[in-house]
Design an enzyme around this catalytic site. Structure first.
Site, PDB file in Angstrom:
ATOM      1  N   TYR A 146       0.918  -7.060  -9.780  1.00 37.76           N
ATOM      2  CA  TYR A 146       1.496  -8.397  -9.663  1.00 37.76           C
ATOM      3  C   TYR A 146       1.595  -9.107 -11.016  1.00 37.76           C
ATOM      4  CZ  TYR A 146       0.623  -7.803  -4.641  1.00 37.76           C
ATOM      5  OH  TYR A 146       0.607  -7.335  -3.358  1.00 37.76           O
ATOM      6  N   LYS A 195      -6.472   4.927  -5.317  1.00 37.94           N
ATOM      7  CA  LYS A 195      -5.559   6.028  -4.973  1.00 37.94           C
ATOM      8  C   LYS A 195      -5.667   7.023  -6.127  1.00 37.94           C
ATOM      9  CE  LYS A 195      -2.286   7.764  -2.351  1.00 37.94           C
ATOM     10  NZ  LYS A 195      -2.588   8.358  -1.036  1.00 37.94           N
ATOM     11  N   ASP A 227      -5.285   4.796   1.726  1.00 39.38           N
ATOM     12  CA  ASP A 227      -4.706   5.122   3.037  1.00 39.38           C
ATOM     13  C   ASP A 227      -5.803   5.377   4.055  1.00 39.38           C
ATOM     14  OD1 ASP A 227      -5.044   7.091   1.106  1.00 39.38           O
ATOM     15  OD2 ASP A 227      -3.661   8.509   2.018  1.00 39.38           O
ATOM     16  N   ASP A 251      -4.541  -7.076  -1.404  1.00 42.28           N
ATOM     17  CA  ASP A 251      -3.633  -7.988  -0.711  1.00 42.28           C
ATOM     18  C   ASP A 251      -3.364  -7.458   0.695  1.00 42.28           C
ATOM     19  OD1 ASP A 251      -1.773  -9.903  -0.156  1.00 42.28           O
ATOM     20  OD2 ASP A 251      -0.286  -9.259  -1.626  1.00 42.28           O
ATOM     21  N   ASP A 255      -5.387  -8.568   4.552  1.00 46.78           N
ATOM     22  CA  ASP A 255      -4.665  -9.071   5.723  1.00 46.78           C
ATOM     23  C   ASP A 255      -4.969  -8.214   6.955  1.00 46.78           C
ATOM     24  OD1 ASP A 255      -3.550 -11.200   4.461  1.00 46.78           O
ATOM     25  OD2 ASP A 255      -1.470 -10.705   4.971  1.00 46.78           O
TER      26      ASP A 255
END
Ligand code: NAD
Length: 360
Positions: A146, A195, A227, A251, A255
């Site tokens: 970001y 990852k 994942d 992020d 959620d």
């Protein structure tokens, strides 16, 4: 004691939920003899309306001069609101990224806890929900994708967009330390999510987290691929204590963790730098679909105010009082629409604030 609180009501349901958090804080002032001085700060769409930009330098200075900032939420309907027709760097979410950077808020703490009273709102299978969970997602907030360089341009006749995911070892180290410190106050387990089977930034992440863990021998460390983490969060969330991860993974995962706890309207968050300063806000957004209707759940914002008392002001007894009052209201059967279940009493935003204040 006296504290200066920067208050960013923001857009959508923001002003409604911040009003309720301030109502509960006024109960804390009365009960425990503290004084909170508020400074209202404009940010988000409301600041675009007034200044053409979602965050002004003056607003940043106001935030910096506070002991902590309590925020509602910013932004509007991203397809229809005129706030999304201004230049990208002036849009509501850009303001949020800018204030995080300006205040150096590199660690975002989001507790995801299943209140036993809300087990029926939990979308997980009953046998999973019944076991309960209490997770703290610690997301790196000022680096990664970001904040990396980005551009969109035509290359050899083909429109191409590039975003850059970059972390240096210092950025990883400071947030990893926070994770181990927080884990020491909890169940002493850190699950570091990356990852590393694909990304270089993740391989460095893993190396630095391993190094930091050497200083915290009591804390169990596991590395989990993002994942697999997304899957385990719905299969066996009770397995997690502190989940440490980089900005974009955090992020998304936070959620998901919010959703399994029953409602976005229940989840608080704290964004901290390396001082006692913090920015406290609910995990959800400005919910334009329900704004102005008096039905938003103010509990996440009220619990965020509780986190502010705990982490920025060192007032644990007062923070406990807020958390216990929330639990009491739930066990007394009061619910806003988003967490409503059969046999409970449905209340609006303001009444929920009153009920919590009464129970402090
Ligand atoms: P959202 O979180 O605003 O809403 C998602 C769903 O959850 C909606 O159905 C909404 O009604 C519900 N919801 C959220 N908070 C609730 C509450 N307190 N009580 C009851 N229901 C609640 O997400 P979105 O619709 O994707 O985004 C709306 C706007 O908010 C966008 O502009 C987005 O960019 C912005 N946003 C801001 C923040 C922030 O201020 N930190 C965070 C996320 C999204």
């Amino acid at each position: 004691m006296e504290f200066r609180i920067g208050s960013i009501a923001g857009d959508g349901i923001g002003p409604e939920i911040v009003t309720e958090a301030r109502k509960v804080l006024s109960g804390i002032e009365e009960k425990f003899g503290h004084t909170f001085h508020y400074q209202d700060i404009l940010m988000g769409g409301c600041s675009i309306d007034k200044y053409g930009d979602s965050l002004t330098d003056e607003a940043i200075e106001q935030a910096k001069s506070s002991d902590a900032v309590l925020m509602g939420s910013i932004g509007g309907n991203t397809s229809t609101s005129p706030w999304y027709k201004v230049a990208p760097e002036k849009r509501p979410e850009a303001g949020l990224l800018r204030i995080r950077k300006a205040l150096n808020l590199f660690a975002n703490l989001r507790p995801s806890y299943l209140f036993p009273e809300l087990a029926s709102s939990c979308p997980l299978r009953r046998e999973v929900a019944e076991k309960g969970f209490d997770i703290l997602i610690l997301r790196e907030l000022t680096g990664g994708l970001y904040f990396g360089d980005r551009y969109t341009k035509e290359i050899d006749g083909v429109m191409t967009a590039v975003d850059t995911l970059k972390y240096d070892e210092n950025e990883i180290r400071r947030v990893a330390k926070r994770a181990f410190e927080v884990a020491m106050q909890r169940r002493k387990k850190v699950s570091s999510v990356d990852k590393a089977n694909v990304l270089d930034s993740s391989r460095l992440w893993r190396k630095v987290v391993n190094e930091v863990s050497q200083s915290y021998p009591e804390v169990e460390l596991e590395h989990v691929l993002v994942d697999s983490c997304a899957m385990q969060l719905v299969r066996n969330p009770g397995n997690f204590d502190v989940v440490l991860t980089e900005n974009m993974f955090g992020d998304i995962l936070s959620d998901e963790a919010a959703e399994i706890s029953g409602s976005l309207g229940m989840l608080a968050s704290a964004s901290l730098n390396d001082t006692s300063f913090g920015l406290y806000e609910p995990a959800g957004g400005s919910a334009p679909d329900i704004a102005g209707k008096g039905i938003a759940n103010p509990i996440a914002t009220i619990l965020s105010a509780g986190m502010m008392l705990r982490y920025s002001f060192g007032l644990s007894k007062e923070a406990d009082a807020i958390e216990n009052a929330v639990r009491k209201v739930l066990s007394d059967g009061y619910r806003t629409g988003d967490i409503m279940s059969e046999g409970c009493k449905k209340v609006g935003t303001s009444e929920m604030g009153d009920l919590i204040r009464e129970r402090l």
